[in-house]
Design a protein around this motif. Structure first.
Motif, PDB file in Angstrom:
ATOM      1  N   GLY A 294       0.955  -1.100   0.171  1.00  0.00           N
ATOM      2  CA  GLY A 294      -0.115  -0.138   0.259  1.00  0.00           C
ATOM      3  C   GLY A 294       0.772   1.421   0.014  1.00  0.00           C
ATOM      4  O   GLY A 294       0.534   2.223  -0.842  1.00  0.00           O
ATOM      5  N   SER A 295       2.050   1.403   1.021  1.00  0.00           N
ATOM      6  CA  SER A 295       2.615   2.080   1.369  1.00  0.00           C
ATOM      7  C   SER A 295       3.416   2.450  -0.500  1.00  0.00           C
ATOM      8  O   SER A 295       4.116   4.008  -0.467  1.00  0.00           O
ATOM      9  N   LEU A 296       3.829   2.046  -1.188  1.00  0.00           N
ATOM     10  CA  LEU A 296       3.627   2.394  -2.220  1.00  0.00           C
ATOM     11  C   LEU A 296       3.530   3.305  -3.621  1.00  0.00           C
ATOM     12  O   LEU A 296       3.722   3.441  -3.929  1.00  0.00           O
ATOM     13  N   LEU A 297       2.299   2.717  -3.261  1.00  0.00           N
ATOM     14  CA  LEU A 297       1.438   4.154  -4.082  1.00  0.00           C
ATOM     15  C   LEU A 297       1.515   5.218  -3.573  1.00  0.00           C
ATOM     16  O   LEU A 297       1.179   5.979  -4.454  1.00  0.00           O
ATOM     17  N   LEU A 298       2.440   5.399  -2.567  1.00  0.00           N
ATOM     18  CA  LEU A 298       2.219   7.232  -2.827  1.00  0.00           C
ATOM     19  C   LEU A 298       3.769   7.727  -3.506  1.00  0.00           C
ATOM     20  O   LEU A 298       4.010   9.054  -3.792  1.00  0.00           O
ATOM     21  N   LEU A 299       4.441   6.869  -3.921  1.00  0.00           N
ATOM     22  CA  LEU A 299       5.925   6.800  -4.010  1.00  0.00           C
ATOM     23  C   LEU A 299       5.483   7.058  -5.888  1.00  0.00           C
ATOM     24  O   LEU A 299       6.211   7.898  -7.076  1.00  0.00           O
ATOM     25  N   VAL A 300       4.751   5.456  -6.158  1.00  0.00           N
ATOM     26  CA  VAL A 300       5.091   5.265  -7.796  1.00  0.00           C
ATOM     27  C   VAL A 300       4.000   5.424  -8.552  1.00  0.00           C
ATOM     28  O   VAL A 300       4.344   6.413  -9.710  1.00  0.00           O
ATOM     29  N   THR A 301       2.060   6.226  -8.215  1.00  0.00           N
ATOM     30  CA  THR A 301       1.317   7.329  -8.146  1.00  0.00           C
ATOM     31  C   THR A 301       2.171   8.761  -9.515  1.00  0.00           C
ATOM     32  O   THR A 301       1.484   8.730 -10.488  1.00  0.00           O
ATOM     33  N   PRO A 302       2.961   8.879  -8.148  1.00  0.00           N
ATOM     34  CA  PRO A 302       3.049  10.794  -8.820  1.00  0.00           C
ATOM     35  C   PRO A 302       3.851   9.864 -10.439  1.00  0.00           C
ATOM     36  O   PRO A 302       4.051  10.756 -11.933  1.00  0.00           O
ATOM     37  N   ALA A 303       4.255   9.192  -9.877  1.00  0.00           N
ATOM     38  CA  ALA A 303       5.805   8.714 -11.926  1.00  0.00           C
ATOM     39  C   ALA A 303       4.478   8.320 -12.529  1.00  0.00           C
ATOM     40  O   ALA A 303       5.294   8.316 -14.137  1.00  0.00           O
ATOM     41  N   VAL A 379      12.907   5.609  -9.358  1.00  0.00           N
ATOM     42  CA  VAL A 379      13.931   5.285  -8.686  1.00  0.00           C
ATOM     43  C   VAL A 379      13.669   4.782  -6.926  1.00  0.00           C
ATOM     44  O   VAL A 379      13.992   3.710  -6.866  1.00  0.00           O
ATOM     45  N   MET A 380      12.660   5.716  -6.521  1.00  0.00           N
ATOM     46  CA  MET A 380      12.693   5.196  -4.547  1.00  0.00           C
ATOM     47  C   MET A 380      11.652   4.330  -4.891  1.00  0.00           C
ATOM     48  O   MET A 380      10.980   3.626  -4.044  1.00  0.00           O
ATOM     49  N   SER A 381      10.420   4.149  -5.577  1.00  0.00           N
ATOM     50  CA  SER A 381       9.162   3.211  -5.772  1.00  0.00           C
ATOM     51  C   SER A 381      10.090   1.918  -6.049  1.00  0.00           C
ATOM     52  O   SER A 381       9.804   0.626  -5.140  1.00  0.00           O
ATOM     53  N   ALA A 382      11.258   1.554  -6.608  1.00  0.00           N
ATOM     54  CA  ALA A 382      11.642   0.194  -7.541  1.00  0.00           C
ATOM     55  C   ALA A 382      12.051  -0.251  -5.772  1.00  0.00           C
ATOM     56  O   ALA A 382      12.763  -1.472  -5.678  1.00  0.00           O
ATOM     57  N   LEU A 383      12.969   1.028  -4.242  1.00  0.00           N
ATOM     58  CA  LEU A 383      13.122   0.646  -3.838  1.00  0.00           C
ATOM     59  C   LEU A 383      12.468   0.650  -2.935  1.00  0.00           C
ATOM     60  O   LEU A 383      13.249  -0.474  -1.790  1.00  0.00           O
ATOM     61  N   VAL A 384      11.280   1.145  -2.682  1.00  0.00           N
ATOM     62  CA  VAL A 384      10.574   0.426  -1.673  1.00  0.00           C
ATOM     63  C   VAL A 384       9.714  -0.959  -2.012  1.00  0.00           C
ATOM     64  O   VAL A 384       9.826  -1.944  -0.405  1.00  0.00           O
ATOM     65  N   LEU A 385      10.001  -0.989  -3.310  1.00  0.00           N
ATOM     66  CA  LEU A 385       9.167  -2.647  -3.863  1.00  0.00           C
ATOM     67  C   LEU A 385       9.987  -3.613  -2.913  1.00  0.00           C
ATOM     68  O   LEU A 385       9.593  -4.828  -3.271  1.00  0.00           O
ATOM     69  N   LEU A 386      11.514  -3.958  -2.659  1.00  0.00           N
ATOM     70  CA  LEU A 386      12.721  -4.745  -2.143  1.00  0.00           C
ATOM     71  C   LEU A 386      12.465  -5.141  -0.616  1.00  0.00           C
ATOM     72  O   LEU A 386      13.101  -5.900  -0.302  1.00  0.00           O
ATOM     73  N   GLN A 387      11.743  -4.195  -0.895  1.00  0.00           N
ATOM     74  CA  GLN A 387      10.911  -4.457   1.212  1.00  0.00           C
ATOM     75  C   GLN A 387      10.300  -5.863   1.686  1.00  0.00           C
ATOM     76  O   GLN A 387      10.510  -6.213   2.415  1.00  0.00           O
ATOM     77  N   LEU A 388      10.097  -6.249   0.651  1.00  0.00           N
ATOM     78  CA  LEU A 388       9.408  -7.303   0.672  1.00  0.00           C
ATOM     79  C   LEU A 388      10.258  -8.666   1.024  1.00  0.00           C
ATOM     80  O   LEU A 388       9.694  -9.477   1.482  1.00  0.00           O
TER      81      LEU A 388
END
Length: 415
Positions: A294-303, A379-388
């Motif tokens: 869910g938090s990924l949506l904060l960063l990826v949507t503006p991209a 770039v930052m969205s890809a970084l957050v995805l690695l948190q899984l």
């Protein structure tokens, strides 16, 4: 404290925290918006985020040691007094027409130092006000008040006040911090952690670091939060350039920008009330996986889009899931750490978790300057995805074992 209630002292702390966070919400939106009047450089705007968060890298460990040495309520009072005085001085300078981007940097740095003391003491005092089994509910209600004030009411109010005048934009947080001090003075009691032997600040800091190093569970969670905060700090230090002004991608006005940020706040408030039922339904580990997605949506949507409604929807969902993460992990930390070490553990945890924010702000400004703001989002969205990946290790069994260990230690100490 009543058997089922959280008690009068808790609700006074809750009220004071709400007022204090309303001041934060106004101030942290007002300062970047005022900064845009002095410069349009992405690097300089991002530098304000660096200045706000740098104290978490430099001063967090000392703040934790102080929280375990001194009365935690007194530290809350000192921190709010310092923030009010700094911003009052900045208000006076701005009214006289002598403001500059560099004075905003100085104010941001000083307020950031006070914030490390306030936030560390605030998390550490809560187990002294409520019982262990009430911590999830107490944290949820406290986060609801803080987020409503900091992100729901504060940002649009800050945007409106900046449009009205700098004096009001900076003067309002000063008055709110003074009100928070007044309510906190009504919280009676002694909130100093018991100490078995005298020690130095350096020894206290070292003990807190050793405890975090030995706790693989807490250390993993701290690093995960640090990665997310690095990414979100990079995004939101330059987001104002993407969103505000006729030359920006979103073309929002200052008040509209503040209103957009409230989408995350609405979600955050909802998340504080959903945390307990979601935790019961899914278990802690699955709930935390859900929050990462869910938090990924904060960063990826503006991209992907400049549409403010779609970005606002991403912020709403992201806000819900971030609050669920916070309630679960902060309550876990308060349950599995001895009270005498909680301030130092909180500060060591936040050194990893929040110390990355100034680095993220700097990297976000650099990427935005060299490649454009949208590349920061990608770039930052890809970084957050690695948190899984580390969630394969953070299981319900490991969290239950950590709680059982501290309960056994408490029982042995009483015996």
């Amino acid at each position: 404290m009543t058997e089922n209630g959280l008690g009068a002292r808790y609700w006074k702390l809750w009220t004071s925290a709400g007022l204090s966070n309303l001041a934060d919400g106004v101030m942290k939106v007002a300062i970047p918006l005022v900064a845009v009047r002095y410069t349009d450089s992405p690097a300089l705007i991002a530098g304000l985020g660096f200045a706000f968060t740098l104290p978490w890298l430099l001063f967090a460990l000392t703040a934790g040691a102080l929280a375990d040495r001194m009365d935690r309520r007194r530290l809350l009072l000192v921190a709010n007094t310092a923030r009010a005085l700094v911003l009052a001085c900045l208000t006076g300078v701005a009214v006289l027409g002598a403001g500059s981007i560099w004075l905003l940097y100085v104010a941001a740095l000083c307020i950031g130092v006070a914030e490390t003391i306030y936030d560390t003491s605030s998390q550490s005092i809560l187990p002294q006000l409520v019982r262990r089994e009430q911590l999830s509910r107490a944290n949820g209600r406290l986060y609801a008040a803080e987020l409503t004030a900091n992100e729901f009411v504060g940002p649009p109010l800050g945007g409106f006040l900046v449009a009205t005048g700098i004096a009001l934009a900076f003067g309002a947080p000063v008055l709110l911090w003074v009100a928070a001090i007044g309510v906190l003075l009504l919280v009676r009691g002694r909130f100093r952690a018991e100490r078995t032997a005298p020690s130095t600040i350096r020894a206290d800091v070292a003990e807190g670091l050793r405890y975090l190093r030995r706790s693989t569970l807490l250390r993993t969670l701290a690093i995960m939060v640090g990665v997310f905060n690095f990414a979100s700090s990079a995004v939101y230090t330059v987001f104002v350039l993407y969103a505000v002004g006729p030359q920006s991608a979103m073309k929002l006005s200052e008040p509209a920008y503040g209103l957009l940020l409230t989408a995350s706040a609405v979600g955050s408030v909802l998340g504080t009330f959903l945390a307990e039922p979601v935790e019961r339904l899914l278990g802690r580990s699955r709930s935390l996986v859900l929050t990462i997605l869910g938090s990924l949506l904060l960063l990826v949507t503006p991209a992907l889009t400049a549409n403010p409604f779609l970005i606002g929807a991403g912020m709403l969902i992201g806000g819900i899931t971030i609050s669920i993460w916070n309630v679960i992990t902060v309550s876990l930390r308060q349950r599995v750490v001895p009270l005498r070490l909680l301030g130092r553990l909180n500060s060591a945890y936040r050194l990893l978790a929040w110390g990355t924010m100034p680095l993220g702000a700097a990297v976000g400004g650099l990427i935005g300057q060299l490649f454009g703001v949208q590349w920061v989002f990608v770039v930052m969205s890809a970084l957050v995805l690695l948190q899984l990946i580390p969630m394969l290790w953070v299981t319900d069994r490991r969290m239950d074992e950590a709680e059982a260990a501290i309960e056994a230690e408490d029982t042995a100490a009483v015996s």
